[in-house]
Design an enzyme around this catalytic site. Structure first.
Site, mmCIF file in Angstrom:
data_model
loop_
_atom_site.group_PDB
_atom_site.id
_atom_site.type_symbol
_atom_site.label_atom_id
_atom_site.label_comp_id
_atom_site.label_asym_id
_atom_site.label_seq_id
_atom_site.Cartn_x
_atom_site.Cartn_y
_atom_site.Cartn_z
ATOM 1 N N PRO A 2 0.817 -1.208 0.000
ATOM 2 C CA PRO A 2 0.000 0.000 0.000
ATOM 3 C C PRO A 2 0.854 1.262 0.000
ATOM 4 C CG PRO A 2 -0.212 -1.177 2.093
ATOM 5 C CD PRO A 2 0.720 -1.942 1.250
ATOM 6 N N GLU A 3 0.791 2.002 -1.080
ATOM 7 C CA GLU A 3 1.368 3.340 -1.081
ATOM 8 C C GLU A 3 0.197 4.310 -1.070
ATOM 9 O OE1 GLU A 3 4.918 4.173 -3.245
ATOM 10 O OE2 GLU A 3 5.319 2.072 -3.627
#
Length: 274
Positions: A2-3
């Site tokens: 997850p960015e």
DNA sequence: CACGACTCCTGCTGGC
DNA sequence: TGCCAGCAGGAGTCGT
């Protein structure tokens, strides 16, 4: 991983399902994340209405009036909204029940965070983990001129400066490589050597890269509303990340990889002039 | 102050 | 087939 785009897609997916609803149950099965999950979580959350879900960098901020629940997904975390009868799996560490739905935090590597910040301790922006955070990249504040100013006096490679959350939030290892490719800038050059023109290209490239990922994630929003437990993450087609030894999609040169600040780095030697 | 090395953790991959 | 080393990576901490 997850960015910022994945975190924002998670936020957008959760808002219609749980904002305005009250917490009817709290379960902490494994509270040993990067920092311990507060042991009084149930006391402080039960019966409270979720007023809004905000975001700062990669932190999700669940506003309960009395305070905020800070959630960081780390490397392997996910938040999903499920029916309460969906069985708990191995790394499902925290549940917040909202009537018939349960907000379930899963994080195999436990690099993430679930923390409480009480309103009595001041505004959430003052939380010690949030206060030092840098600029939000999807705002008007990110310009070539800003980036030029922010990189003066920085001798570290530009890729590491991009990944420094105290300068700019939300750009992790993948999107740093991708943004530098789009801008045609080699990842290892000292940040202070960038010209204003390069900073303008790079600022635009960061916005384009994140916006493209956000758009790709929009199509997966349904996964957060359905209760099928699918991951909800999405894979964009990368230009360079993870493509060492393969042909550049633009010029056909072989993509190279390197280690920069103990992180894998990918670039095209021709397009990025390295 | 800025930089770089180190650390947390588990799942996956590749070598033997 | 099984075992194990190595790698992945966000971000805080610490030494220089």
């Amino acid at each position: 991983m997850p960015e910022l785009p994945e975190v924002e897609v998670t936020r957008l997916g959760l808002v219609p399902g749980i904002v305005g609803r009250r917490v009817t149950g709290v379960a902490v099965r494994n509270g040993s994340l990067r920092q311990p999950v507060p042991i009084h979580l149930a006391d402080v959350l039960l019966g409270r209405e979720l007023l809004a879900i905000g975001r700062r960098g990669k932190y999700l901020l669940l506003d309960f009036g009395q305070g905020w629940l800070l959630v960081h997904l780390g490397m392997s975390g996910s938040l999903r909204l499920l029916a309460t009868d969906v069985p708990v799996a191995k790394h499902d560490h925290v549940d917040l029940e909202f009537g018939q739905a349960v907000l379930r935090y899963r994080d195999p590597r436990r690099f993430g965070l679930v923390l409480w910040h009480d309103r009595a301790a001041g505004p959430v922006e003052d939380h010690p983990l949030l206060a030092p955070l840098g600029l939000e990249p999807l705002t008007d504040g990110l310009t070539g001129a800003w980036l030029y100013g922010a990189t003066r006096g920085r001798s570290a490679p530009i890729k590491q400066v991009l990944m420094d959350a105290h300068t700019l939030v939300g750009v992790g290892n993948i999107y740093a490589s991708e943004s530098l490719f789009r801008a045609g800038i080699a990842p290892h050059i000292p940040a202070r050597q960038l010209t204003l023109a390069q900073c303008q290209r790079l600022a635009a490239a960061i916005k384009e890269t994140l916006a493209a990922a956000l758009a790709a994630g929009g199509s997966t929003l349904r996964d957060f509303i359905q209760s099928d437990g699918s991951s909800g993450y999405f894979q964009m087609q990368h230009y360079v990340y993870g493509r060492a030894g393969e042909a550049c999609r633009l010029c056909g040169s072989t993509i190279l990889s390197d280690r920069l600040g103990n992180r894998s780095t990918f670039f095209c030697p021709r397009c990025q002039g390295a």
